[in-house]
Design a protein around this motif. Sequence first.
Motif, PDB file in Angstrom:
ATOM      1  N   MET A   1     -13.742  40.250  47.942  1.00  0.00           N
ATOM      2  CA  MET A   1     -14.776  39.550  47.183  1.00  0.00           C
ATOM      3  C   MET A   1     -14.082  38.709  46.115  1.00  0.00           C
ATOM      4  O   MET A   1     -13.651  39.215  45.072  1.00  0.00           O
ATOM      5  CB  MET A   1     -15.725  40.562  46.541  1.00  0.00           C
ATOM      6  CG  MET A   1     -16.856  39.923  45.734  1.00  0.00           C
ATOM      7  SD  MET A   1     -17.904  38.912  46.788  1.00  0.00           S
ATOM      8  CE  MET A   1     -19.293  38.612  45.704  1.00  0.00           C
ATOM      9  N   GLY A   2     -13.913  37.381  46.415  1.00  0.00           N
ATOM     10  CA  GLY A   2     -13.130  36.515  45.542  1.00  0.00           C
ATOM     11  C   GLY A   2     -11.750  36.328  46.115  1.00  0.00           C
ATOM     12  O   GLY A   2     -10.841  37.108  45.846  1.00  0.00           O
ATOM     13  N   THR A   3     -11.587  35.297  46.971  1.00  0.00           N
ATOM     14  CA  THR A   3     -10.322  35.107  47.681  1.00  0.00           C
ATOM     15  C   THR A   3      -9.409  34.202  46.857  1.00  0.00           C
ATOM     16  O   THR A   3      -9.031  33.108  47.287  1.00  0.00           O
ATOM     17  CB  THR A   3     -10.599  34.532  49.086  1.00  0.00           C
ATOM     18  OG1 THR A   3     -11.572  35.354  49.732  1.00  0.00           O
ATOM     19  CG2 THR A   3      -9.347  34.527  49.943  1.00  0.00           C
ATOM     20  N   GLY A   4      -9.078  34.658  45.656  1.00  0.00           N
ATOM     21  CA  GLY A   4      -8.170  33.928  44.786  1.00  0.00           C
ATOM     22  C   GLY A   4      -6.732  34.316  45.046  1.00  0.00           C
ATOM     23  O   GLY A   4      -6.379  34.835  46.109  1.00  0.00           O
ATOM     24  N   ALA A   5      -5.883  34.078  44.042  1.00  0.00           N
ATOM     25  CA  ALA A   5      -4.456  34.314  44.220  1.00  0.00           C
ATOM     26  C   ALA A   5      -4.149  35.766  44.566  1.00  0.00           C
ATOM     27  O   ALA A   5      -3.320  36.041  45.439  1.00  0.00           O
ATOM     28  CB  ALA A   5      -3.710  33.905  42.952  1.00  0.00           C
ATOM     29  N   ILE A   6      -4.824  36.706  43.908  1.00  0.00           N
ATOM     30  CA  ILE A   6      -4.511  38.123  44.116  1.00  0.00           C
ATOM     31  C   ILE A   6      -5.278  38.683  45.309  1.00  0.00           C
ATOM     32  O   ILE A   6      -4.697  39.248  46.240  1.00  0.00           O
ATOM     33  CB  ILE A   6      -4.812  38.936  42.841  1.00  0.00           C
ATOM     34  CG1 ILE A   6      -4.062  38.346  41.640  1.00  0.00           C
ATOM     35  CG2 ILE A   6      -4.418  40.394  43.055  1.00  0.00           C
ATOM     36  CD1 ILE A   6      -2.571  38.229  41.821  1.00  0.00           C
ATOM     37  N   GLY A   7      -6.601  38.529  45.302  1.00  0.00           N
ATOM     38  CA  GLY A   7      -7.397  39.037  46.414  1.00  0.00           C
ATOM     39  C   GLY A   7      -6.997  38.395  47.727  1.00  0.00           C
ATOM     40  O   GLY A   7      -6.911  39.070  48.771  1.00  0.00           O
ATOM     41  N   GLY A   8      -6.751  37.075  47.701  1.00  0.00           N
ATOM     42  CA  GLY A   8      -6.347  36.377  48.914  1.00  0.00           C
ATOM     43  C   GLY A   8      -5.011  36.854  49.436  1.00  0.00           C
ATOM     44  O   GLY A   8      -4.823  37.030  50.649  1.00  0.00           O
ATOM     45  N   TYR A   9      -4.063  37.079  48.520  1.00  0.00           N
ATOM     46  CA  TYR A   9      -2.734  37.539  48.930  1.00  0.00           C
ATOM     47  C   TYR A   9      -2.799  38.931  49.550  1.00  0.00           C
ATOM     48  O   TYR A   9      -2.285  39.165  50.648  1.00  0.00           O
ATOM     49  CB  TYR A   9      -1.794  37.544  47.723  1.00  0.00           C
ATOM     50  CG  TYR A   9      -0.447  38.171  48.008  1.00  0.00           C
ATOM     51  CD1 TYR A   9       0.522  37.470  48.710  1.00  0.00           C
ATOM     52  CD2 TYR A   9      -0.156  39.464  47.584  1.00  0.00           C
ATOM     53  CE1 TYR A   9       1.761  38.048  48.997  1.00  0.00           C
ATOM     54  CE2 TYR A   9       1.076  40.047  47.859  1.00  0.00           C
ATOM     55  CZ  TYR A   9       2.027  39.335  48.563  1.00  0.00           C
ATOM     56  OH  TYR A   9       3.248  39.911  48.845  1.00  0.00           O
TER      57      TYR A   9
END
Length: 301
Positions: A1-9
């Motif tokens: 939930m939230g595919t940013g730098a951390i969640g996406g990685y």
Amino acid sequence: MGTGAIGGYIGARLAAAGAQVTFVARGAHLAAIRTAGLRVLSPLGNLTVAPASATDDPRVVGAVDVVLLGTKLYDVEAAAQGIAPMLHDGTAVICLQNGVDAPAIVERLHGAAHVVPSVVMINGEIAGPGVIKHNAMNTLTVGELDGRASPRLEGFVAMANAAGIETTLSEDIRLEIWRKFLVLAPMAAISAMTRLPLARIRSEPETWRLAELGMREVAAVANAEGVRLTEHDVQKTLAFVMGMPATWKASLTVDLEQGRRLEVDWFSGAVCRLGEAAKIDTPFHRVALGVLKPYATGAPH
């Protein structure tokens, strides 16, 4: 939930290792993931998850075993409300945010049984739509609120390590979170107020002294919250910052310089809020909050 730098990685590495992962994203980032997959550029090796399951609607995902809650702190309330359709009785909601507030928000909305605090030491950024750039560090610590070694987290830790993320299970995750906050809140504030690289901050005695003052305020508030931070923790943290790269700037500073929203209400703001509730004076963080607050919603016009 939230595919940013951390969640996406983290999500990409898990997916590449065989886990069934759905990426909740929005806008151009979502469109790129749907079209070309999610790419990770990393010194540990590049990877692409393609095709990638991606959506902007948590309701179409259904109940899952683990939610990686990866939004910025100012979006946690809305994101935590949005994950409701993805929860079943045993779902672990792993809070990937900095600061100390996210687990309490999830607990208020969904109950303590779902909450899994974490400490993330991964540096990365969104390099472009559908592309995560991993720069440095690769460690994740998770833990149940009561410190037990639950089957759900033992399984997640094993899966994350198999995916190449150095992941450990903590028996006292609240202590780990506050130890990170001992670095984060004071140094983010000093970095953002001076807008200087760390070498200049350390070279000015009056400026460097602020680091210790800010850390002592965090330690006092942590103790009032029932988390034991000691003089040893303060000295160890100061020594750690002395060893950090000379060119370091806080992500808060980068956001400030680029005119983006700031998480200051959950950094120095949290220290002030919790300190006031416990009748602990926090003058350093009160000044930091006052200085940075006009920029909290982005660059002033």
